[in-house]
Enzyme design. Structure first.
Site, PDB file in Angstrom:
ATOM      1  N   SER A 141       0.877  -1.185   0.000  1.00  0.00           N
ATOM      2  CA  SER A 141       0.000   0.000   0.000  1.00  0.00           C
ATOM      3  C   SER A 141       0.905   1.221   0.000  1.00  0.00           C
ATOM      4  O   SER A 141       2.057   1.152   0.456  1.00  0.00           O
ATOM      5  CB  SER A 141      -0.861   0.015   1.269  1.00  0.00           C
ATOM      6  OG  SER A 141      -1.437   1.296   1.475  1.00  0.00           O
ATOM      7  N   TYR A 154      -1.545  -0.828  10.526  1.00  0.00           N
ATOM      8  CA  TYR A 154      -1.698  -1.142   9.093  1.00  0.00           C
ATOM      9  C   TYR A 154      -0.459  -0.692   8.321  1.00  0.00           C
ATOM     10  O   TYR A 154       0.111  -1.463   7.526  1.00  0.00           O
ATOM     11  CB  TYR A 154      -2.964  -0.469   8.546  1.00  0.00           C
ATOM     12  CG  TYR A 154      -3.211  -0.745   7.080  1.00  0.00           C
ATOM     13  CD1 TYR A 154      -3.678  -1.987   6.655  1.00  0.00           C
ATOM     14  CD2 TYR A 154      -2.958   0.225   6.110  1.00  0.00           C
ATOM     15  CE1 TYR A 154      -3.895  -2.257   5.304  1.00  0.00           C
ATOM     16  CE2 TYR A 154      -3.174  -0.025   4.764  1.00  0.00           C
ATOM     17  CZ  TYR A 154      -3.637  -1.272   4.359  1.00  0.00           C
ATOM     18  OH  TYR A 154      -3.846  -1.524   3.027  1.00  0.00           O
TER      19      TYR A 154
HETATM   20  N1  LIG Z   1      -8.569  -0.525  -1.361  1.00  0.00           N
HETATM   21  C1  LIG Z   1      -7.527   0.255  -1.087  1.00  0.00           C
HETATM   22  O1  LIG Z   1      -7.648   1.476  -0.978  1.00  0.00           O
HETATM   23  C2  LIG Z   1      -6.175  -0.350  -0.925  1.00  0.00           C
HETATM   24  C3  LIG Z   1      -5.998  -1.683  -0.707  1.00  0.00           C
HETATM   25  N2  LIG Z   1      -4.750  -2.176  -0.520  1.00  0.00           N
HETATM   26  C4  LIG Z   1      -4.524  -3.590  -0.272  1.00  0.00           C
HETATM   27  O2  LIG Z   1      -5.132  -4.339  -1.306  1.00  0.00           O
HETATM   28  C5  LIG Z   1      -5.400  -5.653  -0.848  1.00  0.00           C
HETATM   29  C6  LIG Z   1      -6.797  -6.052  -1.268  1.00  0.00           C
HETATM   30  O3  LIG Z   1      -7.719  -5.247  -0.564  1.00  0.00           O
HETATM   31  P1  LIG Z   1      -9.040  -4.656  -1.237  1.00  0.00           P
HETATM   32  O4  LIG Z   1      -9.327  -5.357  -2.483  1.00  0.00           O
HETATM   33  O5  LIG Z   1      -8.911  -3.200  -1.236  1.00  0.00           O
HETATM   34  O6  LIG Z   1     -10.094  -4.992  -0.098  1.00  0.00           O
HETATM   35  P2  LIG Z   1     -11.314  -6.014  -0.021  1.00  0.00           P
HETATM   36  O7  LIG Z   1     -11.802  -5.884   1.384  1.00  0.00           O
HETATM   37  O8  LIG Z   1     -12.255  -5.796  -1.129  1.00  0.00           O
HETATM   38  O9  LIG Z   1     -10.622  -7.419  -0.226  1.00  0.00           O
HETATM   39  C7  LIG Z   1      -9.908  -8.047   0.765  1.00  0.00           C
HETATM   40  C8  LIG Z   1      -9.793  -9.500   0.368  1.00  0.00           C
HETATM   41  O10 LIG Z   1      -9.037 -10.180   1.391  1.00  0.00           O
HETATM   42  C9  LIG Z   1      -9.816 -11.286   1.847  1.00  0.00           C
HETATM   43  N3  LIG Z   1      -9.580 -11.498   3.256  1.00  0.00           N
HETATM   44  C10 LIG Z   1      -9.783 -10.630   4.279  1.00  0.00           C
HETATM   45  N4  LIG Z   1      -9.530 -11.228   5.449  1.00  0.00           N
HETATM   46  C11 LIG Z   1      -9.146 -12.509   5.150  1.00  0.00           C
HETATM   47  C12 LIG Z   1      -8.777 -13.625   5.924  1.00  0.00           C
HETATM   48  N5  LIG Z   1      -8.736 -13.560   7.265  1.00  0.00           N
HETATM   49  N6  LIG Z   1      -8.456 -14.769   5.293  1.00  0.00           N
HETATM   50  C13 LIG Z   1      -8.515 -14.859   3.937  1.00  0.00           C
HETATM   51  N7  LIG Z   1      -8.854 -13.831   3.160  1.00  0.00           N
HETATM   52  C14 LIG Z   1      -9.178 -12.674   3.762  1.00  0.00           C
HETATM   53  C15 LIG Z   1     -11.255 -10.884   1.611  1.00  0.00           C
HETATM   54  O11 LIG Z   1     -12.065 -12.047   1.446  1.00  0.00           O
HETATM   55  P3  LIG Z   1     -13.015 -12.703   2.555  1.00  0.00           P
HETATM   56  O12 LIG Z   1     -13.605 -11.596   3.359  1.00  0.00           O
HETATM   57  O13 LIG Z   1     -13.980 -13.481   1.734  1.00  0.00           O
HETATM   58  O14 LIG Z   1     -12.108 -13.590   3.356  1.00  0.00           O
HETATM   59  C16 LIG Z   1     -11.145 -10.165   0.290  1.00  0.00           C
HETATM   60  O15 LIG Z   1     -11.166 -11.092  -0.770  1.00  0.00           O
HETATM   61  C17 LIG Z   1      -5.159  -5.627   0.659  1.00  0.00           C
HETATM   62  O16 LIG Z   1      -3.896  -6.196   0.933  1.00  0.00           O
HETATM   63  C18 LIG Z   1      -5.145  -4.143   0.978  1.00  0.00           C
HETATM   64  O17 LIG Z   1      -4.381  -3.858   2.123  1.00  0.00           O
HETATM   65  C19 LIG Z   1      -3.638  -1.385  -0.578  1.00  0.00           C
HETATM   66  C20 LIG Z   1      -3.780  -0.054  -0.784  1.00  0.00           C
HETATM   67  C21 LIG Z   1      -5.038   0.565  -0.997  1.00  0.00           C
HETATM   68  N1  LIG Z   2      -6.212  -0.295   2.183  1.00  0.00           N
HETATM   69  C1  LIG Z   2      -6.216   1.085   2.350  1.00  0.00           C
HETATM   70  C2  LIG Z   2      -6.629   1.395   3.698  1.00  0.00           C
HETATM   71  O1  LIG Z   2      -7.614   0.890   4.156  1.00  0.00           O
HETATM   72  C3  LIG Z   2      -4.891   1.683   2.006  1.00  0.00           C
HETATM   73  O2  LIG Z   2      -3.905   0.963   2.017  1.00  0.00           O
HETATM   74  O3  LIG Z   2      -4.872   2.881   1.670  1.00  0.00           O
END
Ligand SMILES: NC(=O)C1=CN([C@@H]2O[C@H](COP(=O)(O)OP(=O)(O)OC[C@H]3O[C@@H](n4cnc5c(N)ncnc54)[C@H](OP(=O)(O)O)[C@@H]3O)[C@@H](O)[C@H]2O)C=CC1
Ligand SMILES: N[C@@H](C=O)C(=O)O
Length: 268
Positions: A141, A154
């Site tokens: 991130s 985080y």
């Molecule tokens: N959206 C944003 O602004 C940003 C996101 N990111 C990163 O991108 C990645 C994806 O996130 P994003 O798509 O945004 O968020 P979402 O919440 O849409 O997706 C998160 C995914 O992780 C899975 N997940 C969460 N907890 C668990 C668990 N305990 N075991 C297995 N799977 C899990 C969820 O599936 P389920 O709940 O079905 O288990 C889901 O598929 C993350 O690493 C996040 O930190 C980085 C920067 C910015």
């Molecule tokens: N996943 C986002 C925060 O929730 C981020 O990395 O900016």
């Protein structure tokens, strides 16, 4: 047989960025292993992708905060020689001050964002290195390089992902390996992470002009991968900023290698 097959593993494939990675990798002809907790979402995505792209899709329901579930995934990954790509995408944000955080929130972020990602990397890397092929994509991130009052844990976990990835990249480069590791640093992306129930902050609270779609984020990240980038920041226009950041980081580190206290700390 496994040598001719190509499988991509995507963690956190049930929504957001992971679901788009699954789609794009299927479009590139990869069979898929999709991992997350929500079985219904994984099954629906698997059905769509296998129909749309004609690839084989397996789903693996696992809670990657739980050591036993990670072990189950490790077992599958360690025994499948067709795996050529691992996308370590599953991640959790609980954006609140330490004063407002629970220890469970802290533990969950460390378990998922750090421990599971590390264990799955450790599982595939030796086989990739032995075969001299394979790609790991670690989703960090922009909060890997910035900590807000509400993102201490985080940001700490994502800084770990960045530094863990950079070290492995050096290791692979030193060994002249063809194995690739790309670390991706998205900024705010329109996904379910931005809900009261996950990060604690709804998407509507963000500056609307700072938000990227998950599709744009993943397409940019894959374009960066195709260009051979090691670190990809999908939203940063001026890529010289990243090289300047790296140069400053190296210069600061080099400046520590003196063996003597800096003059400002010496008694006069
Ligand atoms: N959206 C944003 O602004 C940003 C996101 N990111 C990163 O991108 C990645 C994806 O996130 P994003 O798509 O945004 O968020 P979402 O919440 O849409 O997706 C998160 C995914 O992780 C899975 N997940 C969460 N907890 C668990 C668990 N305990 N075991 C297995 N799977 C899990 C969820 O599936 P389920 O709940 O079905 O288990 C889901 O598929 C993350 O690493 C996040 O930190 C980085 C920067 C910015
Ligand atoms: N996943 C986002 C925060 O929730 C981020 O990395 O900016």
């Amino acid at each position: 047989m496994a040598a001719f097959m190509k499988t991509a593993v995507v963690t956190g494939a049930s929504s957001g960025i992971g679901a788009v990675y699954a789609d794009r990798l299927a479009a590139r002809g990869y069979d898929l292993i999709l991992i997350a907790r929500r079985a219904d979402r994984l099954t629906a995505l698997a059905d769509r992708l296998s129909t749309q792209y004609g690839v084989g899709v397996k789903t693996l329901v696992a809670d990657l905060e739980k050591s036993d579930d990670v072990a189950k995934v490790e077992d599958v990954l360690a025994n499948d020689g067709s795996i050529k790509v691992l996308v370590n995408n599953a991640g959790l944000a609980r954006l609140r001050t330490m004063a407002d955080s629970s220890r469970d929130d802290t533990r969950a972020q460390i378990a998922l964002n750090i421990t599971a990602l590390t264990r799955l990397t450790e599982t595939v890397l030796p086989a990739f290195v032995a075969r001299n092929e394979g790609t790991i994509i670690n989703v960090a991130s922009v909060l890997a390089v910035k900590s807000w009052a509400m993102s201490s844990v985080y940001s700490g976990t994502k800084a770990y992902v960045l530094m863990f990835s950079r070290g492995i990249q050096d290791e692979l480069a030193n060994a002249k390996s063809s194995v690739r590791l790309q670390v991706v640093l998205p900024a705010s992306t329109a996904t379910e992470i931005w809900t009261e129930g996950v990060s604690g902050i709804p998407l509507s609270a963000l500056g609307q002009d700072t938000i990227m779609s998950a599709e744009d984020c993943v397409d940019a990240a894959l374009a960066g991968l195709d260009k051979g980038e090691l670190v990809t920041m999908p939203s940063v226009e001026d890529d010289k900023l990243l090289s300047a950041y790296d140069t400053a980081r190296e210069a600061l580190f080099t400046a520590t290698q003196t063996g003597t206290p800096a003059s400002r700390y010496r008694k006069t």
